[in-house]
Design a protein around this motif. Structure first.
Motif, short mmCIF file in Angstrom:
data_model
loop_
_atom_site.label_atom_id
_atom_site.label_comp_id
_atom_site.label_asym_id
_atom_site.label_seq_id
_atom_site.Cartn_x
_atom_site.Cartn_y
_atom_site.Cartn_z
N LEU A 246 35.21 4.93 -7.68
CA LEU A 246 35.20 6.39 -7.80
C LEU A 246 34.19 7.02 -6.86
O LEU A 246 33.97 8.22 -6.89
CB LEU A 246 34.86 6.78 -9.25
CG LEU A 246 35.83 6.31 -10.31
CD1 LEU A 246 35.28 6.59 -11.70
CD2 LEU A 246 37.18 7.00 -10.13
N THR A 247 33.56 6.20 -6.03
CA THR A 247 32.53 6.74 -5.14
C THR A 247 32.98 6.78 -3.69
O THR A 247 32.36 7.44 -2.87
CB THR A 247 31.23 5.89 -5.23
OG1 THR A 247 31.55 4.54 -4.87
CG2 THR A 247 30.66 5.91 -6.62
N HIS A 248 34.08 6.10 -3.38
CA HIS A 248 34.53 6.05 -1.99
C HIS A 248 34.98 7.42 -1.50
O HIS A 248 35.78 8.09 -2.14
CB HIS A 248 35.68 5.05 -1.84
CG HIS A 248 35.22 3.64 -2.01
ND1 HIS A 248 36.08 2.58 -2.14
CD2 HIS A 248 33.98 3.12 -2.07
CE1 HIS A 248 35.38 1.46 -2.28
NE2 HIS A 248 34.11 1.77 -2.23
N GLY A 249 34.45 7.81 -0.36
CA GLY A 249 34.86 9.08 0.23
C GLY A 249 34.28 10.29 -0.44
O GLY A 249 34.48 11.40 0.01
N ARG A 250 33.55 10.10 -1.54
CA ARG A 250 32.95 11.22 -2.23
C ARG A 250 31.52 11.41 -1.75
O ARG A 250 30.86 10.44 -1.38
CB ARG A 250 32.95 11.00 -3.75
CG ARG A 250 34.23 11.40 -4.40
CD ARG A 250 35.32 10.48 -3.97
NE ARG A 250 36.66 10.99 -4.15
CZ ARG A 250 37.39 10.77 -5.23
NH1 ARG A 250 36.89 10.09 -6.21
NH2 ARG A 250 38.60 11.23 -5.30
N SER A 251 31.08 12.64 -1.76
CA SER A 251 29.70 12.87 -1.32
C SER A 251 28.76 12.17 -2.29
O SER A 251 28.83 12.35 -3.50
CB SER A 251 29.41 14.36 -1.25
OG SER A 251 28.57 14.74 -2.28
N PRO A 252 27.89 11.31 -1.74
CA PRO A 252 27.00 10.53 -2.61
C PRO A 252 26.10 11.42 -3.47
O PRO A 252 25.77 11.06 -4.59
CB PRO A 252 26.17 9.70 -1.62
CG PRO A 252 26.40 10.29 -0.29
CD PRO A 252 27.71 10.98 -0.33
N MET A 253 25.77 12.59 -2.94
CA MET A 253 24.93 13.50 -3.72
C MET A 253 25.70 14.06 -4.91
O MET A 253 25.13 14.25 -5.98
CB MET A 253 24.42 14.63 -2.84
CG MET A 253 23.33 14.19 -1.91
SD MET A 253 22.49 15.59 -1.23
CE MET A 253 23.33 15.74 0.31
N GLY A 254 26.99 14.31 -4.70
CA GLY A 254 27.82 14.79 -5.79
C GLY A 254 27.94 13.75 -6.89
O GLY A 254 27.84 14.07 -8.07
N VAL A 255 28.12 12.49 -6.47
CA VAL A 255 28.21 11.39 -7.44
C VAL A 255 26.90 11.25 -8.20
O VAL A 255 26.89 11.13 -9.43
CB VAL A 255 28.57 10.06 -6.73
CG1 VAL A 255 28.57 8.92 -7.72
CG2 VAL A 255 29.92 10.17 -6.04
N ALA A 256 25.79 11.32 -7.45
CA ALA A 256 24.47 11.20 -8.08
C ALA A 256 24.27 12.33 -9.09
O ALA A 256 23.83 12.10 -10.22
CB ALA A 256 23.37 11.23 -7.02
N ALA A 257 24.63 13.55 -8.69
CA ALA A 257 24.45 14.71 -9.57
C ALA A 257 25.27 14.55 -10.84
O ALA A 257 24.77 14.80 -11.94
CB ALA A 257 24.85 15.98 -8.83
N ALA A 258 26.53 14.11 -10.69
CA ALA A 258 27.39 13.92 -11.85
C ALA A 258 26.84 12.83 -12.77
O ALA A 258 26.84 12.98 -13.99
CB ALA A 258 28.80 13.56 -11.40
N ALA A 259 26.35 11.75 -12.16
CA ALA A 259 25.79 10.65 -12.96
C ALA A 259 24.60 11.13 -13.78
O ALA A 259 24.45 10.77 -14.94
CB ALA A 259 25.37 9.51 -12.04
N ILE A 260 23.78 11.98 -13.17
CA ILE A 260 22.62 12.51 -13.88
C ILE A 260 23.06 13.42 -15.03
O ILE A 260 22.51 13.37 -16.13
CB ILE A 260 21.67 13.25 -12.92
CG1 ILE A 260 21.01 12.26 -11.96
CG2 ILE A 260 20.61 14.03 -13.69
CD1 ILE A 260 20.24 12.89 -10.84
N TYR A 261 24.10 14.21 -14.77
CA TYR A 261 24.61 15.10 -15.81
C TYR A 261 25.11 14.28 -17.01
O TYR A 261 24.76 14.56 -18.15
CB TYR A 261 25.74 15.96 -15.25
CG TYR A 261 26.33 16.92 -16.24
CD1 TYR A 261 25.60 18.03 -16.67
CD2 TYR A 261 27.60 16.70 -16.78
CE1 TYR A 261 26.14 18.91 -17.60
CE2 TYR A 261 28.14 17.58 -17.70
CZ TYR A 261 27.41 18.67 -18.12
OH TYR A 261 27.94 19.53 -19.04
#
Length: 303
Positions: A246-261
């Motif tokens: 679910l992280t491929h091609g996605r902005s790593p910062m967006g993934v990090a932000a969602a994970a924190i949420y």
DNA sequence: ACACGTAGAGAACTGGT
DNA sequence: ACCAGCACTCTACGTGT
């Protein structure tokens, strides 16, 4: 050196402790137990290579890429005074004035030396606003120096090249600063910086690792004043998301932000999407998309 | 106040010419 | 160097709790 009395050996309670500065250890003279290791030698770094101790002189500070002359400066002070503080006679004063002038010219006259003076000042200024430590600054300065030596700076803006060196260093050391963060601290456009970045990267053959969502967690969580439990949980979420691709091609910062949420919700230390979005430089929409995706694929149940 | 969802615009990358 | 196509993100909304 023998240090009596203050420290007691934890093994045999003897008070005869020996301190060996050259080895950097404190040890017990009675049982031989090493009590402290890796001591810092507090003595001045005197050195004498050829006069057998008659001409001891203090060595200077280590060289550093942070000064245009690597810190190996000879400075002629501006005061017209001799070593004892007396004023210099008129003739000598004129002579020293001339010496200073020539030294100034010798120091900064060659084109790229002058370039470095300007560039390193700018490098320091940006580093200050972004909170880069000395190691980071030195790395960036080294990259910039190499660019100057390769003639990459010619015809390009010094500021953009400095910003690009900092960004490259940031990627290399995984310091989790975005290109935006760096551009904000400079006077040049995003386009200029990323162009310069590309050129330095390919010309110097610098390898950088792809940005991982995980590298942003630490900084984002501390900016959001979240407990360590959320930080750990965020890393778990990212690891699971990675497994499900679910992280491929996605902005790593967006993934990090969602994970924190998500982690915040699980750990009951909730931050709103708005708050996380502000810190992480992605929008609420992106956080929502990522977090919905992750939650549905990982079958995480939030309350 | 916050979360959710959507449409159209926009930025960034890739590959072609 | 420009362009088209693309997958993704952003802006700007309205709606729901």
């Amino acid at each position: 050196m023998r240090v009596e009395g203050i420290v007691k050996c934890p093994e045999c309670s003897s008070r005869s402790i020996e301190q060996d500065i050259s080895r950097g250890e404190k040890s017990c003279l009675d049982c031989g137990l090493v009590i402290v290791e890796n001591l810092i030698d507090p003595r001045a770094e005197w050195t004498d290579y050829d006069t057998n101790g008659k001409n001891m002189s203090r060595v200077g500070s280590p060289t550093t890429p942070l000064f245009h002359d690597k810190g190996l400066t000879t400075a002629i002070p501006w005061q017209n005074k001799d070593f004892s503080g007396k004023g210099l006679p008129g003739k000598t004063r004129v002579q020293f004035h001339r010496l200073r002038k020539w030294q100034q010219r010798a120091n900064t006259s060659r084109g790229h030396e002058r370039n470095l003076v300007v560039a390193l000042l700018e490098l320091d200024r940006i580093s200050g606003t972004l909170g880069f430590n000395r190691t980071a600054r030195e790395e960036a300065a080294t990259i910039y120096r190499m660019s100057v030596e390769r003639g990459l700076v010619r015809g390009r803006s010094i500021d953009a090249m400095v910003a690009a060196s900092l960004y490259l260093m940031n990627q290399k050391l995984q310091l989790a600063r975005s290109l935006e963060n760096i551009v904000e601290a400079t006077r040049c456009s995003r386009k200029e910086v990323s162009k310069a970045h590309k050129i330095i990267k390919s010309s110097l053959g610098i390898r950088t690792s792809i940005p991982e969502p995980g590298m942003y967690i630490g900084r984002f969580c501390s900016d959001l004043e979240l407990p360590i439990s959320v930080e750990q949980r965020s890393h778990e979420v990212i690891a699971l998301a990675k497994e499900k691709e679910l992280t491929h091609g996605r902005s790593p910062m967006g993934v990090a932000a969602a994970a924190i949420y998500i982690a915040g919700r699980i750990e009951n230390s909730v931050r709103t999407q708005r708050e996380i979005a502000d810190i992480s430089n992605v929008t609420e929409v992106t956080i929502r998309n990522r977090y919905k995706e992750i939650v549905s694929h990982l079958e995480i149940d939030l309350n």
